[in-house]
Design an enzyme around this catalytic site. Structure first.
Site, short mmCIF file in Angstrom:
data_model
loop_
_atom_site.label_atom_id
_atom_site.label_comp_id
_atom_site.label_asym_id
_atom_site.label_seq_id
_atom_site.Cartn_x
_atom_site.Cartn_y
_atom_site.Cartn_z
N GLU A 31 -7.23 15.00 -8.16
CA GLU A 31 -6.33 14.53 -7.12
C GLU A 31 -6.51 13.03 -7.03
OE1 GLU A 31 -6.80 16.45 -3.32
OE2 GLU A 31 -6.37 18.42 -4.15
N GLN A 49 5.78 3.70 -0.46
CA GLN A 49 6.41 3.33 -1.72
C GLN A 49 5.39 3.44 -2.85
OE1 GLN A 49 8.74 -0.31 -1.54
NE2 GLN A 49 8.11 -0.88 -3.60
N ARG A 61 -0.65 -10.73 -13.92
CA ARG A 61 0.33 -10.65 -12.83
C ARG A 61 -0.36 -11.03 -11.53
NH1 ARG A 61 5.04 -7.36 -14.13
NH2 ARG A 61 4.78 -6.40 -16.17
N HIS A 64 -0.23 -11.97 -5.80
CA HIS A 64 0.93 -11.71 -4.95
C HIS A 64 0.55 -11.18 -3.57
CE1 HIS A 64 2.96 -10.80 -9.04
NE2 HIS A 64 3.05 -12.08 -8.77
N LYS A 73 -2.47 -1.64 -0.61
CA LYS A 73 -2.18 -1.04 -1.91
C LYS A 73 -3.36 -0.19 -2.38
CE LYS A 73 0.69 -4.92 -3.38
NZ LYS A 73 0.81 -6.05 -4.32
N TYR A 133 0.64 2.12 -8.34
CA TYR A 133 0.07 1.86 -7.03
C TYR A 133 0.98 2.33 -5.91
CZ TYR A 133 2.71 -2.57 -7.51
OH TYR A 133 3.67 -3.53 -7.71
N ASP A 172 5.09 -16.82 -11.44
CA ASP A 172 3.66 -16.90 -11.12
C ASP A 172 3.05 -18.25 -11.48
OD1 ASP A 172 3.73 -14.38 -10.03
OD2 ASP A 172 2.72 -13.38 -11.69
#
Length: 186
Positions: A31, A49, A61, A64, A73, A133, A172
């Protein structure tokens, strides 16, 4: 009993979660999220989301965040490996500007929980990585913010081998440093 081992990081609010994995001759089962288990661990966030990205080796990346709609997250890798980083940008935090990095891979199956108030980024270490994520708020393009990945104030130790070509998006490359972020907050 929870199906997750939880490790608190040196910055308050950051956690590494390791799910119990059940192996047999067919493969494995685990899980990756169970609200009851998370509640039992004191992680009472709600997710709205799910996102997924695929990137090649050397893609970096981040870093942010969202300004008015910050996102918590829960991140993990389902293929390959990445070096994942969270930077504390909570204005009144005693660890403001500090960072934590952790390797996430399909082999170690670790997950990293990053609460609201952190900038987030990752570097792909394997030939390819699929990164997934969950987010605690929706993505609003007009609310996006960022900090340059190599800001000398933060001084992240990205594990970039000499033979790696780092690939950074034009967006970025244009982010300012932590000092510019602080000025924007005043």
């Amino acid at each position: 009993m929870s199906k997750f081992k939880i490790t608190k990081c040196e910055i308050e609010g950051l956690y590494i979660l390791e799910p119990k994995v059940f192996y047999d001759d067919r493969g494995y089962f685990m899980e990756t999220y169970n609200q009851n288990d998370f509640d039992e661990l004191g992680l009472n966030m709600k997710f709205v989301q799910d996102n997924e990205s695929k990137s090649k080796r050397g893609v970096l990346r981040g870093l942010h965040f969202q300004k008015k709609h910050p996102q918590g997250k829960l991140v993990r890798v389902i293929k390959g490996s990445v070096y994942d980083v969270a930077v504390d940008i909570r204005k009144n935090s005693k660890t403001f500007g500090k960072w934590v990095g952790v390797e996430l891979s399909e082999e170690n199956k670790k997950q990293f929980y990053i609460p609201e108030g952190f900038a987030h980024g990752f570097l792909v270490l394997s030939e390819e990585a699929q990164f997934v994520y969950k987010c605690s708020d929706f993505y609003y393009p007009e609310d996006e913010g960022g900090i340059i990945y190599n800001d000398s104030t933060i001084n992240i130790s990205w594990p970039i081998p000499e033979d790696m070509d780092v690939v950074i998006s034009e967006k970025d490359k244009k982010w300012g440093g932590l000092k510019e972020y602080v000025k924007l907050q005043l």
